[in-house]
Design an enzyme around this catalytic site. Structure first.
Site, PDB file in Angstrom:
ATOM      1  CE  LYS A   1       3.531   1.000  -0.031  1.00 45.21           C
ATOM      2  NZ  LYS A   1       3.024   0.615  -1.372  1.00 45.21           N
TER       3      LYS A   1
ATOM      4  CB  SER B   1       2.303   1.351  -5.475  1.00 44.96           C
ATOM      5  OG  SER B   1       1.078   2.039  -5.420  1.00 44.96           O
TER       6      SER B   1
ATOM      7  CB  SER C   1       0.962   3.842  -2.539  1.00 47.29           C
ATOM      8  OG  SER C   1       1.407   2.501  -2.660  1.00 47.29           O
TER       9      SER C   1
END
Lengths: 484, 98, 472
Positions: free
Chosen positions: C74, C173, C149
């Site tokens: 990420k 997330s 997210s």
């Protein structure tokens, strides 16, 4: 005109003398090249996290022990949020509602001063203003060095117990002595490792309600602290007498014009939005941590001053001077231990005089002086034994403080040792009297005034013949005999 | 809960140091109102004897030895800066005291 | 091939890491123009890292448990000298001078990072639409969002860019995008995995965790990244008990319960609730007992979260001021420069949350909002503690719905926030939870079932998840 009394509280920030910063392993060192002691943590880079330096906790506990502060079961850190370019994260990690120490006091000349709290927090970076004569508002732009960002500070907040500029100075002086004695800070106001802000208000004598307080900043010596407070008391007194209202504000002391000036602050900027720092966990000093500190406390300044006055017969102010410079009292005590002739008082005279002068001039600490304490003891003994005079000793000391030489060595190299042998001196005195028969005759013929004058002349001739090395006491005795 | 005004939002934007446009202010005034109303559901809960939780981990005294570790090379530090001068970070003039 | 099998083959020398990474990079090249899951594809660095793994194997050295396994990171995990953007304009061009602890650990285990993946800006969102670099699309249906997210990481694993990925979970997330993309996603116990080098959203809630195509692979990756880190004060200082040896121990005798508050309410699709029922029956069949239980304060989780998370974020994101790194928009004085930079550099959702958090902390509102939310947090922790005296693990949907259409909730922040209603209580409590794919719903899209466990309850949680995975 009404009578007013001042109410003063002081906030003292001192940098802790640790090896590293509060939350990272960067060196805590004054005077390095800009931005060379920075890392992701103290630069507040995205993703970095703080870890508390254990030494700072120890130092806070030492201070607590020294000034009677209580140590609550746990303390926490909070974030104080405001934007400023010297603050890498745009918040300061500080202690807010749960400080590490609370509720202590310090006895100073003029009475006991309460200490509300002492807590840990991080320092900011340093800004330098370019253009406009270096003044912040007139500058073209500013430059930021983050070496100081994250340096550990202890903020010591007094209660508003102080009633005069003089007492404020005494409080700060005593605080410095304590911080020095327990070894937690260099406390150099001039270098900024100790900074003092004063909250000053005045109120009519006999009333108990506090007046509007004004915070005064930017005093960089004990002297300017006293001047700023005196100015501010007078300014507020005059304002109240002329019917003005005191505004709660921050004012800046200007050393050059000797006044305080209102500082521009943006409206609402005091809404710091404190909240618990989620990247740190609480500190809960253990019994072991506290016992270790309690067991290693040095003698505190008040007790030490009393002891030295008693043991050495020196005055309180002499003792204060001795304790006012880091390591000087230790130096003197070591010299006294090594004494082999002379008195502790002699040691103190030299320590507070020429030695202190040299330290102030060079910025050195006593432990790095080329003359070790037993060397000072040697010097004292040389004077006491009459080998050299005091004024010769001054020159010898000066040389020993700048070069690694022992006093005896210098005395020998310079051929300074005093002639005290009565036989040797008598030969010289006799010769001088013979060479100056006229003066001798004048002496015997003259009145008291003329006699005194001629005696002085003859004394001078004897010393000249001895190249200044004659022991004045012995020469005087001999002259007295001869002139009979 | 009192209503959120434009002036409130303007003040918050100043605190948060966001140069919001008039449109943004208007927009946020309406949106924040709705979200705050939802958040205000918790205001009704009786929490008088409940201590706050700042942190899910019940640990204390995480401490680091006072030992120096390497800092970053200055070139690398200043290479990140939008503007640098004389080994320092350069910023426009500062109008307010901290 | 699973990550476990790939690593075994590379360690045994039967497959080369270079070959493995080339295959995966080919998938990225074929699909990412459409999916936009990657902010940066690390072709050259990945090939070089794979070659190093092969060289180690050739020398007879063991490159580690993730030998040659491609992994997606990420883009809020710091990587030294490699752009790390948080999908924000404000960090465009920034090269971190250090690497996150988790990334160091996967590298030391022989993994090969292939990409930095897209996210909602600063991890604020549930759809990966709030990215300065455009939305990521769901590999199962590119008209849909992948969740967020960590949508880029979830999509990367679902699309076969890499068998493993790392994400971060502040209110769901990792779990919600895992559910929406049909992969396994784990939010470990707070403090199990170091946050050092994870760009903070809300520090007391953020936790890094794995994405994988199977429960076993997720355990493999979590075993590598878990464990104490002296750089993170909130890292648990105890040895991590490896999960891999226990995942297959079954659920015989375990006490499990469905949580009323995370099932009842508006907006739950019937297929989603049905999947949770089937999961419960499967666990009973495997020897567990399954009850229903109430965690009353859990219904206030969302409200508390939308005070605490923005409050912490408003402070965490103050540092993006144009002074030290990243974007600067000129201004005549420093305050103007700061404000213009932040207005130009942050997207609307980030600004919204900064405003919300600043308001919640400001004078006069602290007690009503932040203080009260922290007390509600205590209530939630107490309620869960009581429930976990009787149960070993809990069960709920991960998300009330399957993946929604791009743009469906963009205009209504509150509707978007509600998609995290099942996942948020775990973050507030600091507990563990994970999402396991369990059948499909509307449009044939994947559904995720959430397994919840108390702090450090990962061993039981993984056993339950493994049984669910096997029962399909």
């Amino acid at each position: 005109m009404s009578e007013y009394e001042p109410v003063i509280g002081l906030e003292v920030h001192c940098e802790l003398a640790t090896a590293t910063k509060l939350f990272c392993g960067c060196a805590n060192e004054f005077g390095a090249e800009p931005n060379t002691h920075v890392c992701p943590v103290c630069l507040g880079l995205p993703g970095s996290l703080p870890v508390l330096n254990e030494r700072t906790v120890e130092y806070a506990l030492r201070f607590a022990e020294a000034v009677n502060l209580r140590v609550p079961e746990r303390s926490t850190f909070s974030r104080k949020n405001y934007f400023y370019p010297d603050m890498p994260k745009d918040y300061q990690v500080s202690q807010y509602d749960e400080p590490i120490t609370i509720d202590g006091w310090l006895d100073v000349d003029g009475g006991r001063v309460g200490i509300e709290r002492a807590h840990l927090e991080e320092d900011t970076g340093k800004t330098q203003h370019v253009g406009g004569g270096g003044r912040i508002h007139e500058a073209d732009h500013s430059l930021v060095d983050y070496n100081r960002a994250g340096v550990p500070l202890m903020e010591i907040v007094s209660r508003p117990d102080i009633t005069s500029a003089e007492q404020a100075r005494a409080y700060v002086a005593e605080l410095r002595a304590v911080l020095l004695a327990i070894g937690v800070s260099d406390v150099k106001m001039e270098e900024g490792s100790m900074r003092v802000d004063a909250n000053v208000s005045v109120r009519p004598v006999g009333t108990s309600e506090l007046g509007t307080k004004v915070e005064v900043k930017n005093m960089n010596s004990l002297r300017s602290l006293g001047r700023a407070i005196e100015y501010e008391i007078e300014r507020q007194t005059i304002a109240l007498d002329t019917g003005e209202r005191i505004v709660q504000e921050t004012r800046h002391w200007d050393e050059a014009d000797g006044r305080t000036h209102s500082m521009r602050t943006k409206e609402g900027s005091s809404d710091y939005r404190y909240f618990p720092e989620p990247d740190l966990v609480p500190v809960a000093p253990t019994a072991e941590m506290r016992a270790a500190v309690a067991g290693s406390m040095p003698e505190l300044p008040a007790a030490r001053r009393a002891r030295l006055q008693g043991e050495w017969g020196i005055s309180d102010s002499e003792a204060r001077v001795l304790l006012g410079t880091e390591g000087l009292a230790d130096y003197a005590e070591a010299a006294v231990v090594a004494l082999d002739g002379g008195t502790p008082r002699d040691v103190v005279n030299w320590a507070n005089g020429d030695v202190l002068g040299h330290l102030n001039e060079t910025g050195l600490s006593p432990v790095v002086l080329p003359l070790a304490p037993d060397g000072l003891a040697e010097l004292v003994a040389l004077v006491a034994a009459g080998t050299i005079s005091r004024s010769q000793a001054k020159d010898v000391l000066a040389e020993c403080l700048s070069e690694p030489k022992r006093p005896k060595q210098v005395v020998e190299e310079r051929g300074l040792s005093q002639v005290s042998d009565a036989g040797e001196l008598e030969t010289v005195v006799d010769r001088v009297l013979a060479d100056n028969a006229d003066a001798l005759a004048d002496y015997h013929a003259g009145d008291d005034k003329a006699r005194k004058k001629k005696r002085g002349f003859l004394m001078g001739e004897v010393m000249k013949a001895l190249q200044g090395r004659g022991n004045p006491q012995v020469v005087n005795q001999l002259l007295d005999q001869k002139l009979g | 809960m009192s209503r959120l005004t434009r002036a409130d939002v303007d003040h918050v934007a100043t605190l948060a140091r966001l140069a919001l446009t008039d449109d943004e202010i208007e927009h946020f005034t309406a949106q924040l109102e709705v979200i705050l109303e939802h958040a205000a559901q918790i205001a009704a809960l009786d929490t008088r004897d409940v201590p706050p939780t700042a942190h899910p981990l019940p640990v204390v005294n995480v401490l680091r030895a006072d030992e120096v570790r390497p800092s970053l090379p200055r070139d690398e530090v200043l290479a990140m800066a939008p503007a640098a001068e004389d080994g320092r970070f350069r910023v426009p003039r500062i109008l307010d005291a901290p | 091939m699973s990550a476990l099998e790939l690593a075994a083959a590379v360690r045994a020398g039967t497959r080369s890491a270079r070959e493995v990474v080339d295959e995966h990079l080919a998938v990225v090249a074929a699909r990412d123009d459409e999916l936009n899951a990657c902010n940066l594809v690390m072709d050259d660095a990945a090939r070089a890292a794979a070659d190093a793994v092969d060289a180690a194997v050739a020398r007879g050295d063991d490159p580690g448990p993730l030998a040659g396994v491609p992994i997606a990171l990420k883009d809020n995990l710091c990587t030294r000298g490699v752009p790390t953007t948080c999908s924000s304009k404000i960090l465009e061009g920034w090269l971190p001078p250090y690497t996150a602890t988790v990334v160091e650990r996967v590298l030391a285990a022989g993994a090969v990072p292939v990409a930095k993946t897209n996210l909602d800006e600063f991890a604020m969102g549930s759809s990966t639409e709030n990215s300065a670099f455009g939305p990521t699309r769901n590999p199962r249906d590119p008209s849909r969002v992948p969740g967020g997210s960590s949508g880029g990481s979830a999509a990367a694993v679902a699309a076969g860019y890499a068998p493993l990925a790392l994400g971060s979970d502040t209110g769901g997330s990792i779990r919600q995008p895992a559910a929406l993309c049909g992969v396994v996603g784990v939010k470990p116990t707070y403090g199990l995995v170091s946050r050092y080098g994870l760009i903070a959203f809300a520090s007391s809630l953020d936790q890094i965790g794995p994405f994988a195509t199977s429960v076993t692979d997720a355990a493999l990756l979590l075993d590598v990244i878990a464990g104490h880190d002296p750089m993170d004060s909130t890292s648990i200082d105890a040895p991590h008990e490896p999960l891999l040896p226990v995942v297959d121990r079954g659920v015989e005798g375990l006490r499990i319960a469905l949580v009323d508050e995370l099932i009842e309410g508006e907006g739950f699709q019937p297929e989603v609730l049905d999947a949770v029922d089937r999961a419960a029956r499967a666990l009973e069949k495997a020897g567990a007992t399954v009850d229903r239980v109430s965690v009353p304060s859990a219904r206030y989780g969302l409200s508390a979260y939308y005070v605490i998370a923005p409050a912490e974020a408003s402070s965490n994101l103050a540092r993006y001021d144009g002074v030290r790194y990243g974007l600067r928009v000129a201004g005549e004085d420093v305050a103007t420069m700061n404000a213009r930079t932040r207005d130009a550099g942050f997207g609307p959702e980030v600004k919204r949350r900064i405003m919300l958090g600043t308001y919640a902390l400001s004078a006069g509102y602290y007690d009503a909002f932040y203080g009260q939310a922290q007390r509600v947090r205590t209530l939630i922790i107490r309620d869960f503690a009581r429930v976990y005296e009787q149960y070993d693990a809990l069960l709920s949907p991960t998300s009330p719905t399957v993946a929604f259409e791009l743009g469906a909730k963009s205009a209504d922040p509150l509707a978007m926030y509600l998609s995290d209603v099942c996942t948020i209580p775990t973050n507030l409590a600091g507990h563990a939870a994970m999402s396991v794919p369990y059948g499909t719903g509307e449009g044939g899209l994947p559904i995720g079932v959430q397994v919840l466990a108390p702090a450090l309850g990962e061993p039981v949680m993984f056993r339950v998840a493994r049984v669910l995975e096997e029962s399909q």
